[in-house]
Design an enzyme around this catalytic site. Structure first.
Site, PDB file in Angstrom:
ATOM      1  N   LYS A   5     -10.818  -4.908  -4.539  1.00 45.43           N
ATOM      2  CA  LYS A   5     -11.868  -3.947  -4.840  1.00 45.43           C
ATOM      3  C   LYS A   5     -11.305  -2.560  -5.106  1.00 45.43           C
ATOM      4  CE  LYS A   5     -13.717  -4.512  -0.047  1.00 45.43           C
ATOM      5  NZ  LYS A   5     -12.563  -4.835   0.684  1.00 45.43           N
ATOM      6  N   LYS A  26       0.837  -1.213   0.000  1.00 46.40           N
ATOM      7  CA  LYS A  26       0.000   0.000   0.000  1.00 46.40           C
ATOM      8  C   LYS A  26       0.868   1.258   0.000  1.00 46.40           C
ATOM      9  CE  LYS A  26      -4.466  -1.569   1.509  1.00 46.40           C
ATOM     10  NZ  LYS A  26      -5.552  -1.481   2.497  1.00 46.40           N
ATOM     11  N   LYS A  83      -3.600 -10.333  -6.690  1.00 47.09           N
ATOM     12  CA  LYS A  83      -4.882 -10.741  -6.099  1.00 47.09           C
ATOM     13  C   LYS A  83      -6.007  -9.823  -6.576  1.00 47.09           C
ATOM     14  CE  LYS A  83      -5.319  -8.199  -1.800  1.00 47.09           C
ATOM     15  NZ  LYS A  83      -5.675  -8.110  -0.423  1.00 47.09           N
TER      16      LYS A  83
END
Ligand code: TYM
Length: 342
Positions: A210, A123, A207
């Site tokens: 969303k 992130k 992966k």
């Protein structure tokens, strides 16, 4: 989950805790890797499930969208079979014990441990202009979520394993320093090939997420049937044109795992079913199976969203029930740390 250990008869029911971020409509990855297992667990365990809005703000959120998505996420969990009569179903920010416990635990967590978290590294790379302290201490809040309820088992997808391991390290360290306070939790991760990690339809080495900026990479569980079909037909695969589960065939392997979950067929049976057929037929079959499997969830979700007063009642009661459990642990934590009684 087939490999879920049975709750022993006569002993206290084991406690399950899990959470999900309200950062967008849940993807097929969330559903297959986590949520679909949560409903059946309610029959045997004492289950506590949470919409983790505090975690969501580690990435900048539009406030109005976050408010809307939190309610939608709550309704969606119910549509996926979570029953507020059987489980405690609540919204994380409604229970202040999570923030309080996280602070206490952060003083038993090392900088080096947090620096090693792969989700933080991913992130931080993705949101390089906002590497905030919350993003860094995210796993400590997650440890508080889990430990406050004396959780035995944490059903999550493979990507959360490292966070649960860190939770165990923090719990062990706290228990060692201050006396046994927390139950040692264990991750409950589907060990079968099908589902622990569902990959992007556009880049099957990553992966499914969303927050993927390319919506073709993920199927959200509220996508219209035509959209689902289109996304599967456009899924990236190899050029071999043979439906077989094999190393290097990430795209096909991923589609086979999804198809397996929605049809209940195992991988060899799927290979046989599509022997001599092209990828086009297979992709359409996967799309159709997913459309059919999601239809009851989508219908139930629509009904629930029409009764906001009911949803409000459920999440308010959920928060009360959650606080009555977490309050006992927090009190113990404060006492152990040496805080003067109020
Ligand atoms: P979140 O919101 O990213 O995802 C929720 C759950 O979905 C699983 N998952 C997947 N499983 C398989 N394939 C995928 N592509 C995939 N994407 C997501 C995740 O493993 C997760 O189980 N940090 C957590 C939320 C959290 C939590 C907790 C979980 C906060 N506190 C306490 C358990 C216990 C997260 O971001 O999940």
């Amino acid at each position: 989950m087939a490999e879920t250990p049975a709750a022993p008869q006569g002993e206290r029911k084991k406690i399950i805790f899990s959470g999900i971020q309200p950062t967008g409509v849940f993807t097929l990855g969330n559903y297959i890797g986590a949520i679909r297992h949560w409903g059946p667990l309610q029959e045997e365990y004492r289950c506590i499930y949470c919409v983790v809005d505090l975690h969501a703000i580690t990435v900048r959120q539009d406030p109005a969208a976050l408010r809307r998505r939190t309610l939608e996420a709550y309704a969606l969990l119910m549509a996926c079979g979570l029953d507020p009569e059987k489980s405690i179903l609540f919204i994380q920010s409604h229970n202040p014990h999570h923030n309080q416990c996280a602070w206490a635990l952060s003083c038993s967590t090392q900088f080096g441990e947090l620096s090693r978290m792969t989700q933080f590294k991913d992130k931080a790379a993705r949101y390089a202009d906002n590497i905030n302290a919350g993003l860094f201490t995210y796993p400590v809040l997650m440890a508080a979520d889990i430990l406050l309820y004396q959780t035995d088992l944490v059903p999550v997808g493979e990507d959360q394993r490292q966070h649960v391991e860190l939770t165990r390290d923090i719990a062990g360290r706290f228990n060692g320093a201050f006396g046994t306070t927390f139950t040692m939790p264990e991750a409950l991760i589907s060990r079968s090939e099908e589902g622990a990690r569902i990959m992007s339809l556009q880049d099957p080495t990553r992966k499914m997420s969303k927050s993927d900026p390319n919506p073709k990479g993920f199927v959200s569980i509220l996508d219209e049937p035509s959209v689902i079909m289109k996304k599967f037909r456009g899924a990236v695969t190899d050029s071999e044109a043979q439906v077989a589960y094999a190393p290097g065939k990430d795209g096909i392997n991923n589609l086979m795992r999804i198809y397996s979950v929605f049809t209940g067929r195992d991988l060899p049976a799927i290979q046989e079913e599509f022997a001599g057929k092209g990828y086009g037929d297979f992709k359409s079959a996967v799309g159709e199976a997913v459309v059919q499997g999601l239809a009851p969830i989508q219908n139930r979700y629509k009904e629930l969203m029409e009764d906001k007063a009911y949803l409000e009642r459920c999440y308010q009661e959920g928060a009360q029930k959650a606080m009555s459990v977490s309050g006992r642990t927090l009190e113990k934590v404060y006492k152990r740390l040496g805080f003067l009684h109020k």
